[in-house]
Design a protein around this motif. Structure first.
Motif: not given
Ligand code: F6P
Length: 368
Positions: A146, A241, A291
């Motif tokens: 991020d 997001e 992801h």
């Molecule tokens: O902080 C990294 C991140 O990938 C964010 O961009 C995203 O909002 C969050 O983690 C998603 O988390 P998880 O993998 O727990 O869904």
């Protein structure tokens, strides 16, 4: 810098979401600790879970051979298992307990003199508390795709996520152009718009919506109509997001109670695409990159930054600079107090050069 002679053995863990470059940091920590300072290194498994349950293994140089280009983390990670708020089931009921004393016991069992925590805001906040409340000699390394940590110019992992998002935009362009569609790409970033902004510029987006600049959907329609008037029958929209309309809220996908950051964002891309299709009549499609942004091999930039951070963290340990985090103050690796490094999110400056440049080349942020 004066070397701290008492350090013989150090621990390392990766906490929070995985991120390209974690293995590169671990490799640099192990190589620097063993090669330069003749220390031994212990890796804790699965973030703070390994510290609480004393799941650990010795790391040698042989263990880190070949991991530089690998995504993920050989140690495993989790964004749960906060030792100060650890979820347990007591008499069939879920409850949270402070188990931070167990962490100290396990550090003593492992005979560790200092702990390197590689993590984002959540993990580094726990590191700060372990240092301040429990006296654990902790050093932090800033990680997150991020890029939202205020105390460093850049976190490792961001460049790889940005490259992935840019490549996705290049690919979406071909379908947008061929089918005369609006292609909406939703990217990660939590409450900061760095991935959306920079990928949008690098990938030639027409509209970029970020949390820092609340948008009016009417301005987005306007941009698409203007393009049509100029014979451009397709548009590319990048949505962070965490983007939100003027006077509205972010779209929350789910809550994960036991996580360091319980709010999971997601879904704004679908909202925006439907609004565009309903208003303009243009076919609109959404891609949620998800992801994919956290996976894969780190870019050369991230490998170098991660390596510098790993070596820098061991240097901080040897200098006795506990309660600090390595950071990039371009062009040098420096350090900053963990207390200063956590809690404050680094947002996109709305009047900064990057946003201004984007506006000058005609990108709309949906605010005018
Ligand atoms: O902080 C990294 C991140 O990938 C964010 O961009 C995203 O909002 C969050 O983690 C998603 O988390 P998880 O993998 O727990 O869904």
């Amino acid at each position: 810098m004066a070397l701290n002679k008492k350090i013989r053995r150090i621990g390392v863990l990766t906490g929070g979401g995985d991120c390209p470059g974690l293995n590169a940091v671990i490799r640099a920590v192990v190589k620097t600790a063993i090669g330069t300072y003749k220390l031994s290194v212990v890796g804790f498994e699965n973030g703070f879970g390994g510290l609480i349950q004393n799941r650990a293994c010795d790391l040698t140089v042989r263990d880190v051979v070949g991991i530089l280009p690998r995504g993920g983390t050989i140690l495993g990670t989790t964004n749960r298992d906060n030792p100060f708020k650890y979820q347990m089931v007591v008499n069939g009921e879920k409850t949270f307990r402070d188990v931070s004393d167990r962490v100290i016991e396990n550090i003593n069992i492992q005979e560790i003199d200092a702990l390197i925590i590689i993590g984002g805001d959540g993990s580094l906040s726990i590191g700060k508390d372990l240092y301040e409340k429990k006296g654990l000699p902790v050093v932090g390394v800033p990680k997150t795709i991020d890029n939202d940590l205020s105390a460093t110019d850049q976190t490792f992992g961001f460049d790889t996520a940005l490259t992935t998002a840019t490549e996705a935009l290049d690919k979406l362009h071909t379908t947008a152009e061929s089918h005369h569609r609006v292609m909406v790409l939703e990217v990660m970033g939590r409450y900061a718009g760095w991935i959306a902004l920079e990928a949008g510029i690098a990938g030639g987006a027409d509209v970029i919506l970020i949390p820092e600049i609340p948008y009016s959907i009417k301005n987005v329609y306007e941009k698409i109509y203007q393009r049509q008037e100029h014979g451009k029958l397709f548009s590319i929209v990048v949505v962070a997001e965490g983007a939100k309309p003027l006077g509205g809220d972010m779209v929350v996908k789910r809550m994960v109670e036991e996580s360091f950051d319980p709010i999971r964002l997601g879904g704004i891309g679908n909202v925006v695409a439907k609004q565009i299709e309903d208003e303009t009549g243009m076919e609109s499609r959404v891609t949620v990159l998800g992801h994919l942004q956290r996976g894969g091999s780190p870019t050369a930039f991230d490998r170098i930054l991660a390596t510098r951070y790993g070596a820098g963290a061991v240097n901080l340990v040897m200098a006795g600079k506990f309660g600090e985090m390595v950071c990039l103050r371009t062009p040098n690796i420096k350090s900053v107090q963990l207390a200063e490094a956590v809690g404050e999110i680094r947002h996109v400056p709305v009047n900064g050069d990057m946003v201004r440049t984007a506006r000058q080349i005609g990108i709309s942020f949906g605010d005018k």
